[in-house]
Design a protein around this motif. Sequence first.
Motif, PDB file in Angstrom:
ATOM      1  N   LEU A 295     -84.034  16.949 -67.376  1.00  0.00           N
ATOM      2  CA  LEU A 295     -84.256  17.439 -68.587  1.00  0.00           C
ATOM      3  C   LEU A 295     -85.566  16.516 -69.380  1.00  0.00           C
ATOM      4  N   SER A 296     -85.329  15.338 -68.708  1.00  0.00           N
ATOM      5  CA  SER A 296     -86.527  14.313 -69.341  1.00  0.00           C
ATOM      6  C   SER A 296     -87.849  14.668 -68.615  1.00  0.00           C
ATOM      7  N   ALA A 297     -87.824  14.952 -67.481  1.00  0.00           N
ATOM      8  CA  ALA A 297     -89.198  15.330 -66.704  1.00  0.00           C
ATOM      9  C   ALA A 297     -89.434  16.946 -66.790  1.00  0.00           C
ATOM     10  N   SER A 298     -88.420  17.603 -67.183  1.00  0.00           N
ATOM     11  CA  SER A 298     -88.756  19.134 -67.265  1.00  0.00           C
ATOM     12  C   SER A 298     -89.004  19.668 -65.712  1.00  0.00           C
ATOM     13  N   ARG A 299     -88.071  19.307 -64.971  1.00  0.00           N
ATOM     14  CA  ARG A 299     -88.279  19.654 -63.698  1.00  0.00           C
ATOM     15  C   ARG A 299     -87.364  21.085 -63.158  1.00  0.00           C
ATOM     16  N   TRP A 300     -87.929  22.140 -62.981  1.00  0.00           N
ATOM     17  CA  TRP A 300     -87.403  23.178 -62.386  1.00  0.00           C
ATOM     18  C   TRP A 300     -86.682  22.890 -61.360  1.00  0.00           C
ATOM     19  N   ASP A 301     -87.164  22.174 -60.184  1.00  0.00           N
ATOM     20  CA  ASP A 301     -86.412  21.854 -59.006  1.00  0.00           C
ATOM     21  C   ASP A 301     -85.169  21.231 -59.159  1.00  0.00           C
ATOM     22  N   ALA A 302     -84.949  20.210 -60.055  1.00  0.00           N
ATOM     23  CA  ALA A 302     -83.708  19.648 -60.640  1.00  0.00           C
ATOM     24  C   ALA A 302     -82.567  20.830 -60.814  1.00  0.00           C
ATOM     25  N   ALA A 303     -83.214  21.765 -61.537  1.00  0.00           N
ATOM     26  CA  ALA A 303     -82.055  23.038 -61.751  1.00  0.00           C
ATOM     27  C   ALA A 303     -81.817  23.549 -60.474  1.00  0.00           C
ATOM     28  N   ALA A 304     -82.794  23.742 -59.817  1.00  0.00           N
ATOM     29  CA  ALA A 304     -82.526  24.706 -58.542  1.00  0.00           C
ATOM     30  C   ALA A 304     -81.674  23.684 -57.494  1.00  0.00           C
ATOM     31  N   ALA A 305     -81.750  22.424 -57.449  1.00  0.00           N
ATOM     32  CA  ALA A 305     -80.907  21.636 -56.784  1.00  0.00           C
ATOM     33  C   ALA A 305     -79.287  21.473 -57.097  1.00  0.00           C
ATOM     34  N   LEU A 306     -79.302  21.419 -58.603  1.00  0.00           N
ATOM     35  CA  LEU A 306     -78.088  21.569 -59.077  1.00  0.00           C
ATOM     36  C   LEU A 306     -77.232  22.931 -58.740  1.00  0.00           C
ATOM     37  N   GLU A 307     -77.813  23.976 -59.005  1.00  0.00           N
ATOM     38  CA  GLU A 307     -77.650  25.399 -58.453  1.00  0.00           C
ATOM     39  C   GLU A 307     -76.922  25.380 -57.205  1.00  0.00           C
ATOM     40  N   THR A 319     -68.480  24.553 -62.491  1.00  0.00           N
ATOM     41  CA  THR A 319     -68.689  25.020 -63.803  1.00  0.00           C
ATOM     42  C   THR A 319     -69.834  24.220 -64.355  1.00  0.00           C
ATOM     43  N   GLU A 320     -69.340  22.825 -64.450  1.00  0.00           N
ATOM     44  CA  GLU A 320     -70.169  21.737 -65.237  1.00  0.00           C
ATOM     45  C   GLU A 320     -71.461  21.698 -64.455  1.00  0.00           C
ATOM     46  N   THR A 321     -71.527  21.663 -63.099  1.00  0.00           N
ATOM     47  CA  THR A 321     -72.871  21.614 -62.616  1.00  0.00           C
ATOM     48  C   THR A 321     -73.817  22.821 -62.692  1.00  0.00           C
ATOM     49  N   LEU A 322     -73.366  24.118 -62.929  1.00  0.00           N
ATOM     50  CA  LEU A 322     -74.087  25.410 -63.205  1.00  0.00           C
ATOM     51  C   LEU A 322     -74.575  25.172 -64.836  1.00  0.00           C
ATOM     52  N   GLU A 323     -73.541  24.712 -65.527  1.00  0.00           N
ATOM     53  CA  GLU A 323     -74.207  24.546 -66.947  1.00  0.00           C
ATOM     54  C   GLU A 323     -75.256  23.365 -66.777  1.00  0.00           C
ATOM     55  N   TYR A 324     -75.332  22.402 -66.091  1.00  0.00           N
ATOM     56  CA  TYR A 324     -76.501  21.605 -66.020  1.00  0.00           C
ATOM     57  C   TYR A 324     -77.697  22.447 -65.740  1.00  0.00           C
ATOM     58  N   ALA A 325     -77.396  23.105 -64.539  1.00  0.00           N
ATOM     59  CA  ALA A 325     -78.548  23.982 -64.157  1.00  0.00           C
ATOM     60  C   ALA A 325     -79.121  24.752 -65.324  1.00  0.00           C
ATOM     61  N   GLY A 326     -78.188  25.500 -65.928  1.00  0.00           N
ATOM     62  CA  GLY A 326     -78.687  26.384 -66.915  1.00  0.00           C
ATOM     63  C   GLY A 326     -79.430  25.819 -68.215  1.00  0.00           C
ATOM     64  N   ARG A 327     -78.892  24.564 -68.408  1.00  0.00           N
ATOM     65  CA  ARG A 327     -79.664  23.947 -69.212  1.00  0.00           C
ATOM     66  C   ARG A 327     -81.006  23.303 -69.058  1.00  0.00           C
TER      67      ARG A 327
END
Length: 753
Positions: A295-307, A319-327
Motif C-alpha cells: 500500500l505504502s509503495a503502491s506496488r502491483w507486485d505486492a498484490a500479485a505476491a499476496l494473491e 480470505t484475508e490474504t485475498l482481501e489484502y491483494a484486492g485492496r
Amino acid sequence: MLLRVSASSRLICILLALFSATIGCAAPVSPSRVWGLPADEFVARLAEGDRSVLDRVPDDDIRDALLLGDDAAFALGTLLVDTGRAPAGARLLRLAWETSPEPFRRAALNALVSLDAIPVDSDEYAALAREAIARYPDDLSALLLLSEHYYRTQRHADVLLLTDEASDAIASLSAGSLVRQELSLQRAVSAALIADGSIADGWVGPFRALYRDFLAAPMHSRLWVFLIAQETIRAAFTADELRFFEAKQLLAEGRAREAVDRFVESARRVVAGDQALRDLVLSPAARSDLFRGGLSASRWDAAAALESLAPLLSGDAATETLEYAGRIYRVVGAHAEAVRVLSAALDQAEGSRFDQSLRWYRLSSLVRMSPANAVRQLPESVATIDTPESFSALFLDLADRLVIANDWNSLRIAYDHLESFATDDVLARIALALTAAIDAGQFALPPGTAEQLRARYLERAAGQRADVFAALVAATLLGRDGVDALALAKPQPDAGDGAPAPAAESAAEPVADAVADAVVFARTWLRYGLTDRLARELRTAAAAVPWDLRVDASALLAARGEVSRSIAALNWFAAAGGRFTAEIARMRYPRAFADAFDRALDAEQVDPWVLYALIREESLFDPLVSSSAGAIGLAQLMPSTADDIAARLRLGGYDLTNPSDSVRIGARYLAMLTTQFGTVARALAAYNAGQGNVRRWERAAPHADELLFHQLIPFPETYNHVRKVVVSAAYYGYLYGDRAPADTVRAIFALAH
C-alpha cells in the motif's frame, strides 16, 4: 456596533460548584487550611492556572494533601513533577501509592517507577517495579522498565529471570502490544548473549519468532543492527532468512519499496516450494507487512505476491490474504483486478467476518472504475449490506463522482435505490445536489414532475439533523427561517441555561454504569487545572465522558484562554447529533478575540458572522497553529499572500501569530475575494483552494448558479470548507446577531428571498 459578550458568570458558577463537589471517588474539599491557604482557595487557584500556590508545598511536609481528597496526592505529585520538582513530586506519588484508592494508586505507582527521581539501578526502584508486577499483572509497564534497565546494563541473566516470572502475563498480551514486543526482544537477545558474551543454548527459536510473530516495528531496526554487529549470531541464519529479516527492518524504517522487493522475493521462493521460509512468509504478521508495504509503495507486485500465497493457506487466512491483494490492486488503480480478487474472496467467505469489508472494497473499486455501472449494481449491493452507516462514505464518494461527471440521471437513480436504506446524511446530501441540478435546468422533466421531485428532495434534506448544512440550505429554499436546522434545545427550567438537553432531544449520553478510569482522571485534571492532560483524556475517552463533565471542561478551558480546546471538548456531543442550548452553543461558537475582530470589521466591509465562522473553521481560534502547507495563524494565511495584502494595508512588521494582524489581513483578503468573485460562497472557495482553481472551475461551468457551482467543486476539502463556514456563520448570526439562519445562507449564496 457588534454585540460584546463578556466572560459568562456561568463559568464562575461552574468552577465554584466543581471545587466544592465530590470528584469521582474523591472526598469533598475540606473547609480547613492546607499549607497556609483555605483548601477551596488552594484548589481554585490551581484550576485557574495559578501555579504559584505550589511554592507553598514543602518538600518534606506533604500530608496536607490528604485534606483535599482521594485524588489530591496523585494530582499534586503529577503537578510538581511537571513543574520541575521531581523529588517532592515523588514523595506525593509515594503517598498516593500508600493511601489513595484506585485508580489513583495504580497511576501513582506507574508514575513512580518511570521517574528519574528514583535511580533505576536502586533497590527501591526494583522493589517498586516488582510491587507493580505483583499487584497489577495485567499492566506490565513497570516490568518493562525494570527489564529495560537490566537489558541496557547487560544483566542478561536478570532479564531472563524477570521475563520467566511473568511469561504467562507476557504471552497474554496481543502481538501488537509494544510492551510485549520490547520484552520479547530483550528476552531473545539476552538468551543469545549471556553475561560473559558467549552463545547460549536454545536462543534461535525465540529470536526467529521476533520476525515471525510481530509486525515490522522499530525493534526490528535495532535487531538488524545487532545482527550486523554479531557475526556469530548472524551465521546461525540462512541468506533467505536474513533477506526476510532485512525486509522487516526496511519497512520499520519507512523504506517500503526496498522492503517489498525482499518480501516479494521471499514469497516467490515459498510459492516455489521453499519450506525453510514457509512459517515466516505465511505468518499473519508477514502477510500484513507485505500488505502495508505494498500500500505504502503502491506496488502491483505486492498484490500479485499476496494473491499467489492465498492457495497455500486455508479458511480465514486465505480470505484475508485475498482481501489484502484486492485492496492493493484498488489503491494502484487496477480496479478490474481488485473486483476479480475481492469477488473470489467473497465466494469463499460469504457470511464470514470478512464479508462486509470485502463488499465495501469491491463496491469501492466498482465506484472508482465506473460510477454509472456501480449505480446499476446498487440494488444487489444494498441487499447484502448489514450496516448502512459503514458504507456512508462510499455512497457519498459515488454521489460526488456522479456530480462531477454531471451524470444527474444516474444520481437520481442512485437516490431511489438508497432512499429506504442509506443514512440521513447521505440522502440529504444527494437530495440537495439533485435540487441544485433541477433548479439549474439539468433535467429534462415536465414542470409538474420537476416541482414534485424538488419538493420531495428538499423535505428530505430539511427534515434531518445529521447534515446541518443540507438542512439549512433546504429550509432556506423552502422559505423557512432555518432555526430548526441548528438543532438548539430549550433550556430546562429547573437546571438553568447550561443544562443538557432533555433525553428526547439529545443523543445517547456517554455515561457507563461503572465510571471509567479515564473519566475519573478527567475530573481530577479538571479540578486541578491540568489542561494538557484534561484535553488528552477528553480525546481518548470520548464516548465515556459524561456530558456534564464535557461542559464543565469546556468552560474551564475557555476561562483559561484555551479556546480551541474548549470548542473541541464539545465536539463529541455535536458529532453524535445532540442538541445544545443556546448558552452551550455560544461556548462552541465563541466570539474569541472580539477586540481584534471589531477593529478589522470597522475597517472592512465583510459579513461579521462569516468572518468569525471563517476564522473558527480555519484555525479553531488557535493563533499559533500552522498547516502542513505553511499557512499560519488565526486566518491561516500563506506568508506570500499575507505579504501582498499587508503591503496594500501598509502594515509594517506584522506578525501572523498576532491575532490582530492575522484577523485584519484575513478580513481584507476575504473582502478582496468577495469583490473579485462576486459572491461570498466563491470567495470562501478561493480562500481555501486559491483564485486560479476557482477561475478554472468557473470556466468549466460558466452558467452554474451558486448552489450548483458549490456542488461541482472537485476538491473535497474545498467543498467541505464552504459547508463548514456556512454552518458556523448561521450559528454566529443567530446566536449573536439575531439573524435568521436562512438569511445567512441567502447572503453567502446570493439567493433571492
